[in-house]
Design a protein around this motif. Structure first.
Motif, PDB file in Angstrom:
ATOM      1  N   ILE A   1       9.456   2.760  -4.988  1.00 23.11           N
ATOM      2  CA  ILE A   1       9.293   1.299  -4.855  1.00 23.11           C
ATOM      3  C   ILE A   1       8.200   0.810  -5.811  1.00 23.11           C
ATOM      4  O   ILE A   1       8.356  -0.210  -6.498  1.00 23.11           O
ATOM      5  CB  ILE A   1       8.952   0.922  -3.399  1.00 23.11           C
ATOM      6  N   ALA A   2       7.099   1.578  -5.888  1.00 21.10           N
ATOM      7  CA  ALA A   2       6.010   1.187  -6.786  1.00 21.10           C
ATOM      8  C   ALA A   2       6.495   1.188  -8.238  1.00 21.10           C
ATOM      9  O   ALA A   2       6.169   0.285  -9.015  1.00 21.10           O
ATOM     10  CB  ALA A   2       4.829   2.137  -6.611  1.00 21.10           C
TER      11      ALA A   2
ATOM     12  N   GLY B   1       9.565  -4.137 -12.939  1.00 20.98           N
ATOM     13  CA  GLY B   1      10.201  -5.426 -12.669  1.00 20.98           C
ATOM     14  C   GLY B   1      11.710  -5.295 -12.533  1.00 20.98           C
ATOM     15  O   GLY B   1      12.468  -6.197 -12.902  1.00 20.98           O
ATOM     16  N   ASP B   2      12.159  -4.174 -11.982  1.00 22.68           N
ATOM     17  CA  ASP B   2      13.594  -3.884 -11.912  1.00 22.68           C
ATOM     18  C   ASP B   2      14.189  -4.442 -10.616  1.00 22.68           C
ATOM     19  O   ASP B   2      14.263  -3.755  -9.598  1.00 22.68           O
ATOM     20  CB  ASP B   2      13.775  -2.358 -12.000  1.00 22.68           C
ATOM     21  N   ALA B   3      14.651  -5.698 -10.672  1.00 22.43           N
ATOM     22  CA  ALA B   3      15.157  -6.361  -9.462  1.00 22.43           C
ATOM     23  C   ALA B   3      16.442  -5.706  -8.962  1.00 22.43           C
ATOM     24  O   ALA B   3      16.639  -5.571  -7.746  1.00 22.43           O
ATOM     25  CB  ALA B   3      15.389  -7.846  -9.727  1.00 22.43           C
TER      26      ALA B   3
ATOM     27  N   LEU C   1       9.624   7.940  -1.711  1.00 21.83           N
ATOM     28  CA  LEU C   1      10.140   6.576  -1.579  1.00 21.83           C
ATOM     29  C   LEU C   1       9.066   5.556  -1.953  1.00 21.83           C
ATOM     30  O   LEU C   1       9.339   4.561  -2.640  1.00 21.83           O
ATOM     31  CB  LEU C   1      10.624   6.347  -0.135  1.00 21.83           C
ATOM     32  N   ASP C   2       7.857   5.815  -1.534  1.00 18.01           N
ATOM     33  CA  ASP C   2       6.716   4.957  -1.862  1.00 18.01           C
ATOM     34  C   ASP C   2       6.547   4.860  -3.391  1.00 18.01           C
ATOM     35  O   ASP C   2       6.401   3.770  -3.946  1.00 18.01           O
ATOM     36  CB  ASP C   2       5.461   5.571  -1.203  1.00 18.01           C
TER      37      ASP C   2
ATOM     38  N   ALA D   1      14.502  -7.500  -2.092  1.00 17.17           N
ATOM     39  CA  ALA D   1      13.999  -7.092  -3.403  1.00 17.17           C
ATOM     40  C   ALA D   1      12.906  -8.050  -3.871  1.00 17.17           C
ATOM     41  O   ALA D   1      11.856  -7.621  -4.368  1.00 17.17           O
ATOM     42  CB  ALA D   1      15.143  -7.041  -4.420  1.00 17.17           C
ATOM     43  N   ASN D   2      13.135  -9.342  -3.664  1.00 15.98           N
ATOM     44  CA  ASN D   2      12.114 -10.326  -4.057  1.00 15.98           C
ATOM     45  C   ASN D   2      10.811 -10.093  -3.305  1.00 15.98           C
ATOM     46  O   ASN D   2       9.735 -10.153  -3.885  1.00 15.98           O
ATOM     47  CB  ASN D   2      12.598 -11.751  -3.775  1.00 15.98           C
TER      48      ASN D   2
ATOM     49  N   LEU E   1       9.809  -7.284  -1.904  1.00  9.97           N
ATOM     50  CA  LEU E   1       9.194  -5.994  -2.275  1.00  9.97           C
ATOM     51  C   LEU E   1       8.466  -6.082  -3.616  1.00  9.97           C
ATOM     52  O   LEU E   1       7.498  -5.363  -3.861  1.00  9.97           O
ATOM     53  CB  LEU E   1      10.257  -4.898  -2.335  1.00  9.97           C
ATOM     54  N   MET E   2       8.941  -6.977  -4.472  1.00  9.96           N
ATOM     55  CA  MET E   2       8.271  -7.160  -5.764  1.00  9.96           C
ATOM     56  C   MET E   2       6.840  -7.679  -5.577  1.00  9.96           C
ATOM     57  O   MET E   2       6.008  -7.557  -6.459  1.00  9.96           O
ATOM     58  CB  MET E   2       9.049  -8.154  -6.628  1.00  9.96           C
TER      59      MET E   2
ATOM     60  N   LEU F   1       9.628   0.791  -9.363  1.00 11.06           N
ATOM     61  CA  LEU F   1      10.562  -0.313  -9.601  1.00 11.06           C
ATOM     62  C   LEU F   1       9.792  -1.619  -9.749  1.00 11.06           C
ATOM     63  O   LEU F   1      10.151  -2.483 -10.550  1.00 11.06           O
ATOM     64  CB  LEU F   1      11.562  -0.415  -8.441  1.00 11.06           C
ATOM     65  N   LYS F   2       8.735  -1.748  -8.971  1.00 10.37           N
ATOM     66  CA  LYS F   2       7.925  -2.958  -9.054  1.00 10.37           C
ATOM     67  C   LYS F   2       7.251  -3.055 -10.431  1.00 10.37           C
ATOM     68  O   LYS F   2       7.293  -4.099 -11.076  1.00 10.37           O
ATOM     69  CB  LYS F   2       6.873  -2.943  -7.945  1.00 10.37           C
ATOM     70  N   ARG F   3       6.663  -1.960 -10.866  1.00 15.86           N
ATOM     71  CA  ARG F   3       6.007  -1.949 -12.183  1.00 15.86           C
ATOM     72  C   ARG F   3       6.979  -2.324 -13.294  1.00 15.86           C
ATOM     73  O   ARG F   3       6.649  -3.042 -14.219  1.00 15.86           O
ATOM     74  CB  ARG F   3       5.413  -0.564 -12.472  1.00 15.86           C
TER      75      ARG F   3
ATOM     76  N   ASP G   1       0.861  -1.042  -4.408  1.00 22.87           N
ATOM     77  CA  ASP G   1       1.790   0.078  -4.267  1.00 22.87           C
ATOM     78  C   ASP G   1       1.787   0.667  -2.873  1.00 22.87           C
ATOM     79  O   ASP G   1       1.917   1.876  -2.706  1.00 22.87           O
ATOM     80  CB  ASP G   1       1.446   1.194  -5.270  1.00 22.87           C
ATOM     81  N   SER G   2       1.601  -0.153  -1.860  1.00 20.64           N
ATOM     82  CA  SER G   2       1.551   0.422  -0.519  1.00 20.64           C
ATOM     83  C   SER G   2       2.753   0.007   0.309  1.00 20.64           C
ATOM     84  O   SER G   2       2.712  -0.931   1.086  1.00 20.64           O
ATOM     85  CB  SER G   2       0.266   0.033   0.202  1.00 20.64           C
ATOM     86  N   LEU G   3       3.826   0.725   0.115  1.00 20.00           N
ATOM     87  CA  LEU G   3       5.050   0.434   0.857  1.00 20.00           C
ATOM     88  C   LEU G   3       4.838   0.619   2.363  1.00 20.00           C
ATOM     89  O   LEU G   3       5.279  -0.196   3.164  1.00 20.00           O
ATOM     90  CB  LEU G   3       6.164   1.364   0.371  1.00 20.00           C
ATOM     91  N   TRP G   4       4.133   1.694   2.702  1.00 18.50           N
ATOM     92  CA  TRP G   4       3.950   1.985   4.130  1.00 18.50           C
ATOM     93  C   TRP G   4       3.164   0.870   4.823  1.00 18.50           C
ATOM     94  O   TRP G   4       3.488   0.452   5.924  1.00 18.50           O
ATOM     95  CB  TRP G   4       3.268   3.343   4.319  1.00 18.50           C
TER      96      TRP G   4
ATOM     97  N   MET H   1      15.553  -2.564  -7.258  1.00 17.21           N
ATOM     98  CA  MET H   1      14.887  -2.861  -5.996  1.00 17.21           C
ATOM     99  C   MET H   1      15.909  -3.229  -4.926  1.00 17.21           C
ATOM    100  O   MET H   1      15.736  -2.903  -3.747  1.00 17.21           O
ATOM    101  CB  MET H   1      13.873  -3.987  -6.208  1.00 17.21           C
TER     102      MET H   1
ATOM    103  N   THR I   1      19.775  -8.035   0.421  1.00 14.00           N
ATOM    104  CA  THR I   1      19.115  -7.099  -0.499  1.00 14.00           C
ATOM    105  C   THR I   1      18.376  -7.880  -1.584  1.00 14.00           C
ATOM    106  O   THR I   1      17.311  -7.462  -2.036  1.00 14.00           O
ATOM    107  CB  THR I   1      20.112  -6.118  -1.149  1.00 14.00           C
TER     108      THR I   1
END
Lengths: 381, 352
Positions: free
Chosen positions: A266-267, A273-275, A262-263, B328-329, B331-332, A269-271, B337-340, A278, B324
């Protein structure tokens, strides 16, 4: 309804979390270990367990006289979360820390505690859990492995199966029939600690579908177990075993087994830029948050000695489904090439998660058994 | 919950148990006003919970109010309790005078009314209970930014409408309606009010989820088929386990959300709760109906009073689509890259 407490972490607890995290990040960077999904069951690394023992992080809640730290259940919860979130290889000492220690604290003799707990705390003594037998999976009480009374102890014959990490473990807490089968199959069962290096013990690997070696079949052929290795009361093994199950079913390991994936998702999707991606992924976080509240609430009640068998069963049945959903959601949002040996983390985590997922809802009580338990519980309320 | 809070919740629950039954809800759905329910809440000062004592209230907190909203869902209470009390929260939090009258509110991202020369004009749809209440608290576009204003609904044209649960959801048209009182608010305040309103709906939905679950458990004990109560069938047990899971997760989510609001350290709790509760509402409504089978889809049975509320309320206020997008905004912006680290972050975000 079951009302569970809400838990706010104290500043000291937040500090402890950061301390554990910094330690793990340091060792991750050094290459002491590699992040892995499902590391609590499939990441057995005795050297790492010793390192964790040196930190004082095994038996964290146990009394100091046995080498523990007398910290709270919530502290241990935080510690466990940090191990799982980074996918650290904690499998070797896992069962001893989670189950055997608390079992001995509750039912063991002083002699047993003094002998085993300090070794467990150092990360040098591992336990397997001998419950299932070749012909009894979910019907746990239909135990056939039997003990015959002899002078000074018991002679054990029979076998246990699906015993995780028995090949790395030194002992196994084993559920055994110490009285002939009577009217009720739950009666006459006892918990005995068996030395897995004793004469007459044979450990045969059962390869997981990936070819990995996690679980085993363990055969007992006239194995002698001295009287002082009986845990608790003879004939009370079923009840004692049940008491362990709430601990076994409600921890963060029923939610976070696929968290490294999952981590990465998310990383990724961020790279990119997939809103839109996300947005989808953010729903997963709301499920994670809901489960985490429940699991922490159960931990708090357990600490206070309360009854939480049903909420604990719910954490496991819903949490493991959640763990299974992560690869299924990931594959729809990013392109992956799942390979166990992949260089790219997301490909490797995807492979580990997908291939290990079927086990999540089986080990520690199948979802079907748990549904039955929950339903009977709520109807009886 | 403190003892005091528990007492308030218990008193109100007892009132609802006594006063609000299936028939009462039916009657209100047919267009009547439940004066006795309103009166007993007023007599017990429950309409003034969460208004401070200096402003003539009963001096409770927002968390008391949110716990009471759970009961509104659990008993399908057919009066504008949420609306009146929440309108007063808006007024008090922005320093305006609270109202003693029945009131409702409209708090949305989209601004439908504007202020011009001390009057308000515009059309707002889906205003809860407008035809029955006296005052409307609404966010309006002012000449220089956002304004929270109060207008009298005597000065409005009201076109009655209703949601799937037959609760009044009217269209209010204001044409140069005089402003009773007004104050400037910031965008952040509006966002906070949208979040609180969403939290209020989540609390009410969790009550309806609890009730649908309880009704289902009870029914599986009473109903016999093939010579035994249906809870003995494994496939029915699976429904019960799923329902219990959704009910307990929902309830613990609300507890945790309320605790965050009470401690003024909201991060994403309202968002997570609302998204999860919408999911739970879908699962619970479907499963409860499936277990009740044909009797549950009759008007005579009470189950639909809760499931229709769930289907209605999930469409009201800031829901999954809104949250959501917000998440999403955010999380961007997660670093390294540290979700935790993000999920467990320790710094407190104070809101108002």
């Amino acid at each position: 309804m079951f009302s569970l407490p809400t838990v706010q972490f104290t500043d000291e607890q937040e500090q402890f979390r950061l301390e554990v995290r910094a330690f793990l990040q340091e060792h991750l960077a050094k290459g002491t270990f590699k992040t892995k999904c499902d590391s609590w069951l499939s990441g057995s690394d005795p050297a790492f367990s010793k390192l964790i023992g040196e930190q004082g992080w095994i038996g964290l809640t146990w009394p100091k006289k046995y080498g523990g730290q007398e910290r709270s259940t919530i502290d241990r919860y935080i510690l466990t979360e940090e191990f799982l979130a980074v996918g650290a290889p904690v499998a070797a000492h896992w069962f001893a820390d989670r189950q055997t220690g608390p079992l001995l604290m509750r039912f063991g003799t002083e002699e047993q505690r003094e002998f085993f707990l300090p070794k467990i705390v150092k990360g040098e003594c591992y336990f397997g859990i001998g419950l299932s037998e070749p012909n009894s999976g979910s019907d746990l009480a239909s135990v056939k492995t039997r003990a015959e009374k002899v002078d000074g102890g018991w002679i054990i014959n029979g076998s246990k199966t699906w015993t995780s990490n028995a090949h790395d473990a030194h002992y196994a807490v084993t559920l055994i029939r110490t009285e002939p089968l009577g009217e009720k199959k739950h009666d006459g069962l006892s918990q005995l600690i068996i030395d897995l290096h004793a004469e007459g013990v044979t450990i045969v690997p059962i390869k997981y579908l990936t070819g990995e070696h996690h679980f085993n079949e363990v055969f007992f052929d006239n194995v002698f177990v001295p009287d002082n290795m009986v845990v608790g009361t003879l004939g009370n093994g079923w009840k004692q075993g049940l008491a362990e199950l709430a601990f076994e079913r409600s921890g963060p390991e029923r939610i976070l087994s696929t968290f490294p994936l999952l981590d990465e998702l998310i990383a990724g999707l961020k790279r990119q830029g997939d809103a839109a991606g996300m947005k989808e992924a953010s729903k997963v976080l709301s499920r994670l948050w809901g489960l985490r509240n429940l699991s922490i609430g159960v931990a708090k009640v357990l600490e206070e000695g309360g009854e939480v068998a049903i909420p604990a069963a719910l954490v496991k049945s819903i949490g493991t489904k959640f763990e299974q959903s992560i690869p299924e959601i990931t594959r729809l949002l990013v392109r992956t090439y799942p390979r166990l040996e992949a260089e790219r983390r997301i490909d490797r985590f995807m492979a580990e998660s997908t291939l290990h997922a079927p086990g999540f809802t089986i080990r520690g009580g199948t979802s079907e058994v748990l549904y039955g338990m929950v339903a009977k519980g709520v109807v009886g309320q | 919950m403190s003892e005091m809070k528990e007492m308030i919740v218990n008193v109100v629950e007892k009132i609802f148990k006594d006063k609000v039954d299936k028939e009462k809800v039916d009657v209100v759905e047919e267009g009547k006003w439940a004066e006795d329910v309103w009166q007993v809440l007023q007599d017990n000062e429950m309409l003034a919970v969460a208004v401070s004592e200096e402003n003539g209230g009963a001096g409770g907190d927002l968390d008391d109010l949110l716990n009471l909203y759970r009961l509104i869902g659990k008993y399908a209470v057919p009066i504008p309790f949420v609306e009146t009390t929440f309108a007063n929260v808006l007024l008090e939090k922005t320093g305006l005078n609270v109202t003693q009258e029945k009131a409702t509110y409209a708090v949305e991202e989209q601004l439908n009314v504007s202020i011009d020369n001390g009057t308000v004009s515009g059309t707002i749809v889906n205003v809860p209970w407008a035809r029955y209440v006296d005052e409307l608290v609404v966010v309006a576009a002012g000449t220089s930014g956002l304004e929270l204003v109060q207008v009298s609904l005597k000065d409005a044209a009201i076109s009655p409408n209703m949601n799937l649960a037959c609760e009044p959801r009217d269209t209010v048209t204001l044409v140069h309606a005089p402003v009773q009182q007004q104050t400037k608010i910031t965008n952040e305040q509006l966002e906070y009010f949208i979040a609180l309103e969403s939290a209020a709906k989540s609390a009410a939905m969790s009550g309806a989820i609890d009730k649908a679950y309880e009704l289902t458990v009870r029914y599986t004990k009473e109903r016999e088929q093939f010579g035994r109560p249906i809870h003995r069938f494994q496939l029915v047990q699976q429904h019960l386990a799923n329902l219990a899971g959704e009910a307990v997760i929902t309830s613990s989510a609300i507890d945790n959300m309320i605790a965050s609001i009470a401690q003024k350290c909201l991060q994403n709790e309202v968002a997570y709760t609302r998204i999860r509760i919408e999911e739970a509402a879908k699962i619970v409504a479907a499963s409860a109906h499936q277990v009740h089978a044909a009797i549950g889809v009759t008007h005579e049975h009470s189950l639909h009073q809760y499931t229709r509320r769930l289907w209605s309320w999930r469409e009201e206020g800031a829901g999954e689509a809104y949250w959501t997008k917000q998440l999403a905004n955010r999380l961007m912006e997660v670093e390294d890259d540290s979700l935790w680290g993000y999920l467990t972050r320790t710094e407190k975000v104070f809101q108002l």
